[in-house]
Design a protein around this motif. Structure first.
Motif, PDB file in Angstrom:
ATOM      1  N   ILE A   1       0.847  -1.201   0.000  1.00 12.59           N
ATOM      2  CA  ILE A   1       0.000   0.000   0.000  1.00 12.59           C
ATOM      3  C   ILE A   1       0.879   1.246   0.000  1.00 12.59           C
ATOM      4  O   ILE A   1       1.793   1.380   0.833  1.00 12.59           O
ATOM      5  CB  ILE A   1      -0.954   0.012   1.214  1.00 12.59           C
ATOM      6  N   ASN A   2       0.616   2.141  -0.954  1.00 11.08           N
ATOM      7  CA  ASN A   2       1.394   3.377  -1.073  1.00 11.08           C
ATOM      8  C   ASN A   2       0.737   4.517  -0.303  1.00 11.08           C
ATOM      9  O   ASN A   2      -0.463   4.765  -0.462  1.00 11.08           O
ATOM     10  CB  ASN A   2       1.462   3.795  -2.546  1.00 11.08           C
ATOM     11  N   VAL A   3       1.540   5.193   0.501  1.00  7.22           N
ATOM     12  CA  VAL A   3       1.046   6.351   1.251  1.00  7.22           C
ATOM     13  C   VAL A   3       2.057   7.473   1.113  1.00  7.22           C
ATOM     14  O   VAL A   3       3.252   7.278   1.366  1.00  7.22           O
ATOM     15  CB  VAL A   3       0.867   6.008   2.760  1.00  7.22           C
ATOM     16  N   TYR A   4       1.594   8.635   0.684  1.00  6.64           N
ATOM     17  CA  TYR A   4       2.477   9.806   0.682  1.00  6.64           C
ATOM     18  C   TYR A   4       1.776  11.074   1.172  1.00  6.64           C
ATOM     19  O   TYR A   4       2.270  11.764   2.069  1.00  6.64           O
ATOM     20  CB  TYR A   4       3.077  10.066  -0.704  1.00  6.64           C
ATOM     21  N   THR A   5       0.617  11.367   0.594  1.00 10.47           N
ATOM     22  CA  THR A   5      -0.050  12.647   0.855  1.00 10.47           C
ATOM     23  C   THR A   5      -0.215  12.921   2.352  1.00 10.47           C
ATOM     24  O   THR A   5       0.056  14.033   2.823  1.00 10.47           O
ATOM     25  CB  THR A   5      -1.422  12.679   0.159  1.00 10.47           C
ATOM     26  N   GLU A   6      -0.638  11.912   3.099  1.00 14.40           N
ATOM     27  CA  GLU A   6      -0.854  12.119   4.533  1.00 14.40           C
ATOM     28  C   GLU A   6       0.439  12.462   5.265  1.00 14.40           C
ATOM     29  O   GLU A   6       0.425  13.183   6.266  1.00 14.40           O
ATOM     30  CB  GLU A   6      -1.466  10.856   5.162  1.00 14.40           C
ATOM     31  N   MET A   7       1.558  11.930   4.765  1.00 11.09           N
ATOM     32  CA  MET A   7       2.849  12.261   5.390  1.00 11.09           C
ATOM     33  C   MET A   7       3.160  13.746   5.195  1.00 11.09           C
ATOM     34  O   MET A   7       3.573  14.439   6.123  1.00 11.09           O
ATOM     35  CB  MET A   7       3.986  11.432   4.769  1.00 11.09           C
ATOM     36  N   ALA A   8       2.947  14.219   3.968  1.00  6.93           N
ATOM     37  CA  ALA A   8       3.220  15.625   3.663  1.00  6.93           C
ATOM     38  C   ALA A   8       2.295  16.525   4.481  1.00  6.93           C
ATOM     39  O   ALA A   8       2.715  17.550   5.037  1.00  6.93           O
ATOM     40  CB  ALA A   8       3.018  15.867   2.167  1.00  6.93           C
ATOM     41  N   GLN A   9       1.055  16.087   4.579  1.00  7.18           N
ATOM     42  CA  GLN A   9       0.042  16.868   5.278  1.00  7.18           C
ATOM     43  C   GLN A   9       0.379  17.013   6.771  1.00  7.18           C
ATOM     44  O   GLN A   9       0.340  18.111   7.330  1.00  7.18           O
ATOM     45  CB  GLN A   9      -1.282  16.112   5.127  1.00  7.18           C
ATOM     46  N   ILE A  10       0.768  15.904   7.394  1.00  6.64           N
ATOM     47  CA  ILE A  10       1.016  15.935   8.840  1.00  6.64           C
ATOM     48  C   ILE A  10       2.303  16.709   9.158  1.00  6.64           C
ATOM     49  O   ILE A  10       2.380  17.403  10.176  1.00  6.64           O
ATOM     50  CB  ILE A  10       1.015  14.497   9.426  1.00  6.64           C
ATOM     51  N   ALA A  11       3.284  16.624   8.259  1.00  6.10           N
ATOM     52  CA  ALA A  11       4.531  17.380   8.467  1.00  6.10           C
ATOM     53  C   ALA A  11       4.245  18.880   8.401  1.00  6.10           C
ATOM     54  O   ALA A  11       4.713  19.659   9.260  1.00  6.10           O
ATOM     55  CB  ALA A  11       5.566  16.987   7.409  1.00  6.10           C
ATOM     56  N   CYS A  12       3.464  19.285   7.426  1.00  3.12           N
ATOM     57  CA  CYS A  12       3.110  20.710   7.287  1.00  3.12           C
ATOM     58  C   CYS A  12       2.298  21.178   8.489  1.00  3.12           C
ATOM     59  O   CYS A  12       2.514  22.272   9.007  1.00  3.12           O
ATOM     60  CB  CYS A  12       2.300  20.952   6.015  1.00  3.12           C
ATOM     61  N   ARG A  13       1.370  20.333   8.925  1.00  2.00           N
ATOM     62  CA  ARG A  13       0.524  20.706  10.062  1.00  2.00           C
ATOM     63  C   ARG A  13       1.378  20.940  11.311  1.00  2.00           C
ATOM     64  O   ARG A  13       1.200  21.918  12.028  1.00  2.00           O
ATOM     65  CB  ARG A  13      -0.520  19.608  10.324  1.00  2.00           C
ATOM     66  N   ARG A  14       2.334  20.041  11.551  1.00  2.00           N
ATOM     67  CA  ARG A  14       3.169  20.172  12.746  1.00  2.00           C
ATOM     68  C   ARG A  14       4.001  21.454  12.699  1.00  2.00           C
ATOM     69  O   ARG A  14       4.112  22.182  13.688  1.00  2.00           O
ATOM     70  CB  ARG A  14       4.069  18.940  12.891  1.00  2.00           C
ATOM     71  N   ILE A  15       4.552  21.747  11.540  1.00  2.00           N
ATOM     72  CA  ILE A  15       5.360  22.968  11.399  1.00  2.00           C
ATOM     73  C   ILE A  15       4.490  24.217  11.592  1.00  2.00           C
ATOM     74  O   ILE A  15       4.874  25.165  12.272  1.00  2.00           O
ATOM     75  CB  ILE A  15       6.076  22.989  10.021  1.00  2.00           C
ATOM     76  N   ARG A  16       3.280  24.162  11.026  1.00  2.58           N
ATOM     77  CA  ARG A  16       2.358  25.303  11.161  1.00  2.58           C
ATOM     78  C   ARG A  16       2.010  25.540  12.632  1.00  2.58           C
ATOM     79  O   ARG A  16       1.988  26.678  13.103  1.00  2.58           O
ATOM     80  CB  ARG A  16       1.099  25.039  10.338  1.00  2.58           C
ATOM     81  N   GLU A  17       1.772  24.462  13.363  1.00  5.89           N
ATOM     82  CA  GLU A  17       1.416  24.592  14.793  1.00  5.89           C
ATOM     83  C   GLU A  17       2.534  25.307  15.555  1.00  5.89           C
ATOM     84  O   GLU A  17       2.288  26.209  16.350  1.00  5.89           O
ATOM     85  CB  GLU A  17       1.219  23.199  15.422  1.00  5.89           C
ATOM     86  N   ILE A  18       3.775  24.902  15.279  1.00  2.46           N
ATOM     87  CA  ILE A  18       4.923  25.506  15.984  1.00  2.46           C
ATOM     88  C   ILE A  18       5.037  26.979  15.629  1.00  2.46           C
ATOM     89  O   ILE A  18       5.222  27.836  16.505  1.00  2.46           O
ATOM     90  CB  ILE A  18       6.229  24.756  15.629  1.00  2.46           C
ATOM     91  N   MET A  19       4.896  27.302  14.364  1.00  2.00           N
ATOM     92  CA  MET A  19       5.043  28.687  13.914  1.00  2.00           C
ATOM     93  C   MET A  19       3.905  29.575  14.425  1.00  2.00           C
ATOM     94  O   MET A  19       4.103  30.756  14.695  1.00  2.00           O
ATOM     95  CB  MET A  19       5.127  28.760  12.380  1.00  2.00           C
ATOM     96  N   GLU A  20       2.718  28.987  14.551  1.00  2.00           N
ATOM     97  CA  GLU A  20       1.587  29.781  15.055  1.00  2.00           C
ATOM     98  C   GLU A  20       1.732  30.046  16.548  1.00  2.00           C
ATOM     99  O   GLU A  20       1.397  31.128  17.031  1.00  2.00           O
ATOM    100  CB  GLU A  20       0.265  29.055  14.764  1.00  2.00           C
ATOM    101  N   ARG A  21       2.255  29.068  17.238  1.00  2.00           N
ATOM    102  CA  ARG A  21       2.455  29.227  18.683  1.00  2.00           C
ATOM    103  C   ARG A  21       3.522  30.279  18.955  1.00  2.00           C
ATOM    104  O   ARG A  21       3.439  31.048  19.882  1.00  2.00           O
ATOM    105  CB  ARG A  21       2.865  27.871  19.284  1.00  2.00           C
ATOM    106  N   ASP A  22       4.567  30.292  18.134  1.00  2.00           N
ATOM    107  CA  ASP A  22       5.674  31.225  18.341  1.00  2.00           C
ATOM    108  C   ASP A  22       6.161  31.746  16.981  1.00  2.00           C
ATOM    109  O   ASP A  22       7.088  31.194  16.386  1.00  2.00           O
ATOM    110  CB  ASP A  22       6.813  30.497  19.077  1.00  2.00           C
ATOM    111  N   PRO A  23       5.529  32.821  16.500  1.00  2.00           N
ATOM    112  CA  PRO A  23       5.879  33.332  15.165  1.00  2.00           C
ATOM    113  C   PRO A  23       7.339  33.759  15.032  1.00  2.00           C
ATOM    114  O   PRO A  23       7.843  33.889  13.913  1.00  2.00           O
ATOM    115  CB  PRO A  23       4.945  34.540  14.985  1.00  2.00           C
ATOM    116  N   SER A  24       8.037  33.954  16.162  1.00  2.00           N
ATOM    117  CA  SER A  24       9.447  34.367  16.058  1.00  2.00           C
ATOM    118  C   SER A  24      10.405  33.165  16.092  1.00  2.00           C
ATOM    119  O   SER A  24      11.616  33.318  16.145  1.00  2.00           O
ATOM    120  CB  SER A  24       9.793  35.342  17.177  1.00  2.00           C
ATOM    121  N   PHE A  25       9.842  31.948  16.084  1.00  3.43           N
ATOM    122  CA  PHE A  25      10.659  30.723  16.121  1.00  3.43           C
ATOM    123  C   PHE A  25      11.617  30.694  14.930  1.00  3.43           C
ATOM    124  O   PHE A  25      11.190  30.865  13.781  1.00  3.43           O
ATOM    125  CB  PHE A  25       9.723  29.512  16.068  1.00  3.43           C
TER     126      PHE A  25
END
Ligand code: ZN
Length: 298
Positions: free
Chosen positions: A229-253
């Motif tokens: 079974i091939n999976v890619y999109t969800e990996m890209a999605q979750i990586a972006c989500r995690r980075i967005r969460e960090i940047m939103e919490r601390d925009p000066s990170f």
């Protein structure tokens, strides 16, 4: 442990009714995430490098590192070209030491797909490399995270029988209603068709477009004969989500490497979840648990 080809790991999966996850390498972080997840879950794994991702992964520069990391993993790993469309990509992957490749002639006319696939299989088999081909066409943007635009053309079971016989492929990607990219509505897999294809051909079957398919549908598809079974999109999605969460919490990170580590951990956890759903968790835990795999036989 050994770098293996698809035959080494999929034949055992087919016999024991689990599926091996194939996850895309688009960066060092995704490589680490996939191998860490496979190690922790004691599962064989397939590293997919897609031709459309050659712009992210410079094949000649990255392959030695990918091979080295795969060889160091305590589980069997296949290094697989995902959606090789051009002859050039296939040859470059062979030269770079890939153990397996997908030749995707699914947009060609049937006879042309047979002929091109047959020639590539002959060449690859001569050096112990396995080949996956696609019959019918899995819709959506391959190897990207764009939305799926169409459902593609479903695989015809009779044609699948003829195709496998004439090409001698080692695995067959089937079009049964899954699509690449993000689903706009819940995918409707054609399980009856999958059963018919399973009865018509003996080789392991592959499901593309695994991101967004419900767990129960995965389990049913595996019972009916899906082994990869091939999976890619969800990996890209979750990586972006995690980075967005960090940047939103601390925009000066500003610690860029820490963002990459966070993304890697998110992808690793997702891959571990998928491996568990695919029933491949702990298959490498006991010696000789997957008889045909050289890793277990050592
Ligand atoms: Zn695909």
């Amino acid at each position: 442990m050994a770098l293996v080809n698809l035959k080494d790991i999929l034949n055992a999966a087919q016999r024991q009714h689990y599926a091996v996850g194939a996850f895309n390498v688009v960066s060092l972080e995704s490589l680490q995430a996939i191998l860490e997840a496979a190690t922790k879950t004691r599962s064989p794994v397939i590293l997919n490098v897609a031709e459309v991702h050659f712009k992210y992964v410079d094949l000649e520069t990255s392959s030695p590192a990918i091979r080295r990391a795969a060889q160091k993993a305590p589980v069997p790993v296949a290094l697989h070209l995902d959606h090789g469309v051009s002859f050039e990509a296939v040859m470059r992957a062979l030269r770079a030491g890939f153990t397996s490749l997908m030749f995707d002639g699914s947009t060609c006319a049937y006879e042309e797909n047979v002929e091109k696939t047959r020639q590539i299989v002959k060449m690859a088999h001569a050096i112990g490399v396995t080949v996956e081909a696609e019959l019918g066409h899995v819709g959506g943007a391959e190897g990207s995270s764009e939305a799926a635009e169409d459902k593609g053309l479903f695989t015809d079971p009779k044609q699948a029988e003829d195709f496998v016989l004439r090409t001698q492929v080692d695995a067959l990607a089937v079009a049964i209603g899954s699509a690449h990219g993000l689903y706009k509505a819940k995918p409707q897999l054609d399980f009856a068709r999958l059963s018919e294809i399973r009865q018509a051909v003996g080789v392991p079957l592959v499901l593309h477009g695994g991101s967004g398919i419900p767990d129960d549908d995965f389990r049913r598809a595996i019972q009916l004969g899906i082994s990869k079974i091939n999976v890619y999109t969800e990996m890209a999605q979750i990586a972006c989500r995690r980075i967005r969460e960090i940047m939103e919490r601390d925009p000066s990170f500003i610690s860029f490497p820490d963002l990459l580590i966070a993304a890697r951990e998110a992808m690793r956890d997702l891959v571990m979840e998928k491996i568990a759903v695919f029933g491949a968790k702990d298959v490498c835990a006991a010696p000789n648990s997957c008889a045909s795999c050289p890793g277990c036989a050592e």
